[in-house]
Every structure is written in C-alpha cells, then in structure tokens.
Design an enzyme around this catalytic site. Structure first.
Site: not given
Ligand code: PAF
Length: 290
Positions: A46-47, A198, A158, A40-41
């Site tokens: 992590g991505h 977040r 993830g 989701m951008g």
C-alpha cells in the site's frame, strides 16, 4: 547520512533533522516538485503504491518514517506497533524513493515547539474522532510538523484512512498551506483485504475472516442502487454480525462533511467500517454511490 546503491536507484537515509536538511539542500534543485509520503513504517505494498504515484507526479520523493505517539489513544497499540526499519529501506530501494527520513522524537517535537491547534468541528466528532478522542489532533500535529520540515509541493495519503484524508485536507485549507493533497486508492490483496501494517498481526484464519469487510462493502455498493442509505447500513451491519468479526461501526457518510446519510443519497457517498478480528482493529471503506 548514508547512500544505499542498488542496480536501480540510490536511496538516501537521514536519521536527524540536520542530516535531512543538509541532504535536501544538496540534492534538490530549487523549483523541484517535492512529493512527500508520510508513514509510520512497517511498509507494505500500500505504501509502495503511494511512493510509485509520487514518483510519477513529483521530481523528488521523500518518505518519512515516524511512529507518532501523540495520535495513539491506546498505549498497547503504540507499543505493539511493528518496527521493520531494514525491510522498509529494502522496499524503498526497489521502488525508487529518493530520500527516507527517520526523525527522532526531538526532531519532531523540540522543547520549544508548539502546534497552533485546530478546531476540526464535526470531522473530529464522528467515527474515529468520536471513538478515539485526540487522535486527529495528534495526526494534524505531526503532519503539520512534517510539512514544516519537508516543504512538500504534494503529499500523498491512502484512502484506506478516509477520515484522515478529510481531516488533513481540512487542515491544509484551514492554514492555507501551499500543499496539494493527493488521495490514493486503497491497495488490496488479490482477495480484497485492504493492506495495512496491522495485518502482520493477523493469523491466516483471521485474514480469511477479515475478507467479510470487502464483501460487505462490495455488496453495499450493489444495494445502494436500489435501497436507502439506512437500509444499506442495516444489511451491512447484519452481514458483519453474522461473521466472526466484532463490529465497531458501519456508517454511510457524505464524503466531504462526513455527515451520516439516512434517507437521501449524495454524490460519492462512502461506507466506512471498523471491526475487530481478535484484538486487531480493521478499518476499511468504499465509495458506494457515484
Ligand atoms: O497514516 C499514517 O500512517 C499516519 O497517521 C501518518 C499520516 C503518517 C501520521 O502519523
């Protein structure tokens, strides 16, 4: 479509379904292993780690960036969701993603599109499913559609969203989709905080407070050698209640069925925790028994 050249890699960006499909046809030889990383951008390390794993195990790596409204159960959360498109492309350039697709809402949900729907059973009645009714239907809806559009051989998710991975694996089995789901370990900062989009909303103080999640999970893993699941859960709850975080839940679950464990352990039991730092909802988990 645009080609973005760096000294290392060319990232192709597509902003519509047509652009995306034309690019796929041109760039990807038949028979290639296509690796998909749906996001989701607001991309972070992590991505990046999912994309790196995809690079190692696929021939062509697609990242999709789409903030899916149907999986949000809180409208503030949806409108506060960070959007960092330029930074996202910069990061993807560095790590060698081949194609990034920013679909529009109509590409994902055209007027004539209908998701067949899926009964997720207990997977949707516990933890995130219980607290956020409709969330996992929304996740399945968008992931199913992304699979339809991108035809991946493998898709990388993830394990920070452990329940989501279980739900997606269930969906793939349910519809018998020819896609291999690759769960990838949670990336953490050097102190143990699980990386999340977040985290951008946490103050420096809250980032320190949030470390109690990792501490609790790690201590629970040691406790799990000598105590029952219920006892480990009580100690974990106490540890979080003593901190400044506001606890939503701690559960110890069977990793496949997500049923709660109380007296007996099973292999690969997971502890899942959700707590708030201010108004930021933090989610984390760990395998606490081998
Ligand atoms: O984990 C996420 O970022 C989202 O739930 C996903 C899988 C991209 C679906 O919107």
């Amino acid at each position: 479509m645009s080609l973005t050249n760096t000294n290392k890699h060319i990232v192709i960006t597509a902003y519509s379904r047509e652009e995306f499909q034309t690019t796929l046809k041109k760039q990807v030889p038949v028979g290639s292993i296509i690796g998909l990383v749906p996001t989701m951008g607001a991309l972070h390390e992590g991505h990046a780690s999912l994309v790196r794993t995809a690079k190692q195990t696929s021939d062509f790596v697609i990242v999709t960036v789409f903030v899916n409204p149907t999986q949000f159960t809180n409208l503030d959360d949806l409108s506060n969701y960070p959007k960092t498109e330029e930074k996202d492309i910069e990061l993807l350039k560095k790590i060698g993603c081949d194609l990034v697709f920013f679909p529009k809402i109509n590409d994902i949900y055209p007027d004539d599109y209908q998701f067949p729907g899926i009964d997720l059973g207990f997977l949707d009645q516990t933890m995130e499913g219980e607290l956020r009714p409709g969330h996992f239907q929304g996740v399945c809806q968008v992931v199913y559609r992304l699979f339809q559009l991108t035809h991946p051989t493998k898709a990388y998710f993830g394990l920070k969203d452990f329940q989501q991975v279980s739900v997606i694996q269930f969906m793939v089995d349910y519809f018998q989709l020819p896609i291999k789901i690759i769960p990838c370990e949670t990336s953490r900062n050097n102190k143990g905080l699980a990386l999340s989009s977040r985290n951008l909303r946490l103050t420096e103080e809250q980032k320190k407070e949030a470390l109690v999640l990792y501490k609790t999970l790690s201590e629970s893993k040691s406790n799990a050698i000598k105590l029952t699941p219920s006892e480990v859960k009580s100690l974990a709850e106490e540890c979080i209640r003593k901190s400044t975080l506001k606890l939503e839940y701690v559960e110890i679950v069977n990793p496949i069925t997500l049923e709660n464990l109380t007296n007996e352990w099973c292999a690969h039991a997971r502890m899942c925790i959700v707590a708030y730092a201010g108004d930021v909802r933090l989610i984390d988990n760990m395998e606490i028994r081998e």
